[in-house]
Design an enzyme around this catalytic site. Sequence first.
Site, PDB file in Angstrom:
ATOM      1  N   HIS A 185      -3.659 -20.762 -18.400  1.00 18.39           N
ATOM      2  CA  HIS A 185      -4.290 -20.309 -19.639  1.00 18.39           C
ATOM      3  C   HIS A 185      -5.500 -21.147 -20.018  1.00 18.39           C
ATOM      4  CE1 HIS A 185      -1.703 -23.625 -20.763  1.00 18.39           C
ATOM      5  NE2 HIS A 185      -2.312 -23.712 -21.930  1.00 18.39           N
ATOM      6  N   ASP A 186      -5.713 -22.276 -19.328  1.00 23.46           N
ATOM      7  CA  ASP A 186      -6.814 -23.183 -19.666  1.00 23.46           C
ATOM      8  C   ASP A 186      -7.999 -23.109 -18.711  1.00 23.46           C
ATOM      9  OD1 ASP A 186      -5.878 -24.378 -22.018  1.00 23.46           O
ATOM     10  OD2 ASP A 186      -4.591 -25.758 -20.913  1.00 23.46           O
TER      11      ASP A 186
ATOM     12  N   ARG B 160       7.566 -28.320 -21.124  1.00 24.34           N
ATOM     13  CA  ARG B 160       6.239 -28.740 -20.670  1.00 24.34           C
ATOM     14  C   ARG B 160       5.558 -29.375 -21.867  1.00 24.34           C
ATOM     15  NH1 ARG B 160       0.764 -27.221 -22.416  1.00 24.34           N
ATOM     16  NH2 ARG B 160      -0.631 -27.356 -20.630  1.00 24.34           N
TER      17      ARG B 160
ATOM     18  N   HIS C 125       0.107 -32.728 -32.179  1.00 26.42           N
ATOM     19  CA  HIS C 125      -0.530 -32.284 -33.408  1.00 26.42           C
ATOM     20  C   HIS C 125       0.228 -31.075 -33.945  1.00 26.42           C
ATOM     21  CE1 HIS C 125      -2.565 -30.339 -29.944  1.00 26.42           C
ATOM     22  NE2 HIS C 125      -2.387 -29.241 -30.667  1.00 26.42           N
TER      23      HIS C 125
ATOM     24  N   GLY D  89       0.877  -8.061 -29.393  1.00 26.49           N
ATOM     25  CA  GLY D  89       2.260  -7.725 -29.718  1.00 26.49           C
ATOM     26  C   GLY D  89       3.285  -7.992 -28.638  1.00 26.49           C
TER      27      GLY D  89
ATOM     28  N   ASP E 267     -19.278 -68.162   9.837  1.00 24.84           N
ATOM     29  CA  ASP E 267     -20.584 -68.253   9.188  1.00 24.84           C
ATOM     30  C   ASP E 267     -20.665 -67.506   7.854  1.00 24.84           C
ATOM     31  OD1 ASP E 267     -20.271 -65.826  10.407  1.00 24.84           O
ATOM     32  OD2 ASP E 267     -22.362 -65.620  11.017  1.00 24.84           O
TER      33      ASP E 267
ATOM     34  N   GLU F 193       1.374 -32.090 -19.077  1.00 23.03           N
ATOM     35  CA  GLU F 193       0.016 -31.624 -18.792  1.00 23.03           C
ATOM     36  C   GLU F 193      -0.858 -32.843 -18.522  1.00 23.03           C
ATOM     37  OE1 GLU F 193      -3.778 -29.227 -20.764  1.00 23.03           O
ATOM     38  OE2 GLU F 193      -2.181 -30.023 -22.045  1.00 23.03           O
TER      39      GLU F 193
ATOM     40  N   ASP G  31       2.481 -30.420 -23.847  1.00 21.26           N
ATOM     41  CA  ASP G  31       1.052 -30.192 -24.002  1.00 21.26           C
ATOM     42  C   ASP G  31       0.343 -31.539 -24.184  1.00 21.26           C
ATOM     43  OD1 ASP G  31      -1.255 -28.397 -24.529  1.00 21.26           O
ATOM     44  OD2 ASP G  31      -1.130 -29.251 -26.548  1.00 21.26           O
TER      45      ASP G  31
ATOM     46  N   ARG H 235      -6.818 -14.616 -20.806  1.00 17.39           N
ATOM     47  CA  ARG H 235      -5.543 -14.315 -21.468  1.00 17.39           C
ATOM     48  C   ARG H 235      -5.418 -12.815 -21.763  1.00 17.39           C
ATOM     49  NH1 ARG H 235      -5.815 -19.558 -25.652  1.00 17.39           N
ATOM     50  NH2 ARG H 235      -6.075 -21.106 -23.995  1.00 17.39           N
TER      51      ARG H 235
END
Length: 639
Positions: free
Chosen positions: A454-455, A349, A266, A191, A95, A380, A351, A517
Amino acid sequence: MRQKEMYHNSFEESYREPFGAAPKGSKVTLKIDVDDRYRVSHVMLHYILDRTDDEKTKEMDVCSEEHQCTSYEVTITTPETPQLIWYFFEIILEDRTVYYGREKSYESGEGQVYDYIPPSWQITVYDPAYKTPDWWKNATMYQIFPDRFYASGEVDLKKAPETSLVHAHWENDPVYIRNERGEVIRWDFFGGNLKGIEEKLDYIESLGITVIYLNPIFEAESNHRYDTGDYHKIDALLGTKEDFEELIAAASKRGIEIMLDGVFSHTGSNSIYFNREGKYDSLGAYQSKNSPYYSWYTFHKYPDEYDAWWGVGTLPTLRKENQDYQNFLIHNDDSVIKTWQKSGMNHWRLDVADELTDDLISQIYHQLKRTDESSVLLGEVWEDASNKTAYGKRRNYFLGGVLDSVMNYPMRRIMLDFMKGEMDAYTVHRRLMTLCEHYPKQYFYAVMNMLSSHDVERIITMLEGYMANDFSEDEKKSLIFKQIKGLSLWLYAFPGVPSLYYGDEAGVTGGADPDNRKPYPWGREDEELLDWYRQIGQWRKEHSVLRTGHWKSFATDHDVIGFERWNDNGVDHFGNEASDERILFLFNRNLREKREVNIPIQKGKWQQLENKKSIFSSKNHWLTVKLDPCENMILRLMQ
């Protein structure tokens, strides 16, 4: 119509054989059950080849009739070209017509009935000729932000960028000094340098580390160095090329590999290639259309309007398809990749891998493998890497010959959502199983698993934000320590490469960048936490089952997640020689209540790794374990 009146579960081999990703040209058998109360005319499998959007339909055959249920099955052959297959079921009744598909587009396992075309299950079809290096699947990673780890000797202020601020005290907090437009006008430095990392190799080795991942170290204006000035030069504040080569050699003597952060989408505006600020003795793309680098960039209104990463003017975007740039990066005798290969650098790695084309990534991959097959290329990627789409294109990260690994942010989100109470253990189980189903085995055991980076915010700070206010400060500290133990043990016992972000083991806190950081607190470490990380690093080294053993997830309660790992008959999940071993991981996230869990298990006695006097015995094929609030443990089957 109730869900159970039709049933397919992609996690169960009785409904999908084999489980998970499938090699190209292989056969996959799919089955669905339909309750006999429904008068079925036909059951059809619909599957779509992702690369061509070619939809195919196959009628399913009756394979069994029992328990008032009819089972239908069909076998398909995966294409010779690696890609994704999407599938769902059409059930044609006398049906009407209904469909059966995934409950959620991002979660596999059981399905549900729809009156319309449903979300589809995924089959990842990959090239089995490509394998991830064995050493990498057995690795334990330590991520270092170079400026903030350890400074060897005095900081030479002459080597710092003109606009920099060099902290006089290592204990200071990092800062951004911005103008009224929010642009950073002075970068702060502490440093930390390459010699400092080399001096601390004994410490790093004590954590059970076998690979160090360094954030960018090439010459740049900023402290994070994602604005590369010269790919062929080590930043002077960090040291020299010779310092880097000495670090590689010294680490290698301890069985530790080095991985570099490659920022190839970049450059900096203050670079030898773009030279907007005129600081380099070169003819940059910003200065002249006759620049040898002009074709590397995309200008809209020369010279001030150009493509830049996320619109940040100091990060002009490179044209990844430009052949001259590809030669500079990969193919020339003095290319970036080849130059650093000559220095012994084999692992990268990438980016923002999404910003690179698969073709460019593949070229880097093959150049690395030509020199050393054990080289590793990590990307990443913030989403499920098997079905990631970027810039309108499906990415081929895990189909073979593109990447070896990705950062496993999806797992991190799952773990943290579990801790926040936004996801229960049953959902965690389904989400982890979905990743396991989507990722070919070689890649599932090679992803980079982390709690901090770090992000993102550091794990301690995140957990502090989740904590209820009705606990005292001492109670909060104790509970957060237990939570970190549970999450880190989960990470170190899970398939893939656990990554420890420098300072997490010492109790470093930190919110959003730049707070995440901070310098490593030498002499001010949380010794209890540090001892814990040394302990789990040692466990991972001693027990190969924690690295390459079989893996099976389960949930026994809304608050308790667990998994089992094992080696059988002297081999691990990849057929490599390994001692017979079986372990259970259990974690009760509840901060206030105990949980009793009952696990169907083989006979035997199970000993807690952390407390050898704690032994549990299975009875009638069930193992009962009581977990205190926020308690976690690994149990090992006693021989």
